[in-house]
Design a protein around this motif. Structure first.
Motif: not given
Length: 151
Positions: A24-36, A43-50, A64-71
């Protein structure tokens, strides 16, 4: 994002059993990236810094569609992107796909009943509903409940 200043986050979910950025964090980051039009590092899975360097909020599309592919928690994705959406001068539709009642996340009902009222007080039009109510947009009220039409 509104000041166009670079900012970063460290120790992301550091105390969790699986630390770092998740779906969900990577999906939100990618959506924010696209919005602005932001430049983002980490911005990668398991990264502890962004690090996030926002551009100007100029949108070429309105849906815009934010689909994280999980629950994963849609409410966290909403919280992440809400500031960008509030500063946009364009009307847009964002569809968040994922879970609505996920542990360690705000339950959808709190967002639906509390946040939606705050947004209304700010003159923001916000329609929040769950997928079971999405079949007929004309039969859904702001609280996400189905409105039963009498025939």
């Amino acid at each position: 994002v509104s000041t166009q200043s670079t900012w970063g986050v460290t120790k992301i979910r550091a105390a969790r059993p699986n630390p770092g950025i998740n779906n969900q964090l990577i999906t939100g980051i990618k959506l924010m990236k696209g919005l602005c039009g932001a430049e983002v590092t980490g911005d990668t899975i398991n990264s502890q810094e962004v690090e996030f360097n926002p551009g100007v909020i100029t949108l070429g599309q309105s849906t815009f569609v934010a689909n994280c592919g999980s629950a994963a928690a849609t409410t966290l994705m909403l919280q992440m992107t809400l500031p960008v959406l509030l500063f946009s001068k364009q009307t847009m539709k964002v569809v968040y796909r994922g879970g609505t009642h996920v542990s360690h996340s705000p339950p959808f009902d709190s967002v639906r009943y509390l946040l939606s009222q705050l947004l209304i007080s700010l003159d923001c039009v916000c329609l929040l509903y769950t997928s079971d109510a999405a079949d007929d947009l004309l039969c859904v009220d702001l609280g996400g409940r189905r409105i039963i039409k009498k025939k």
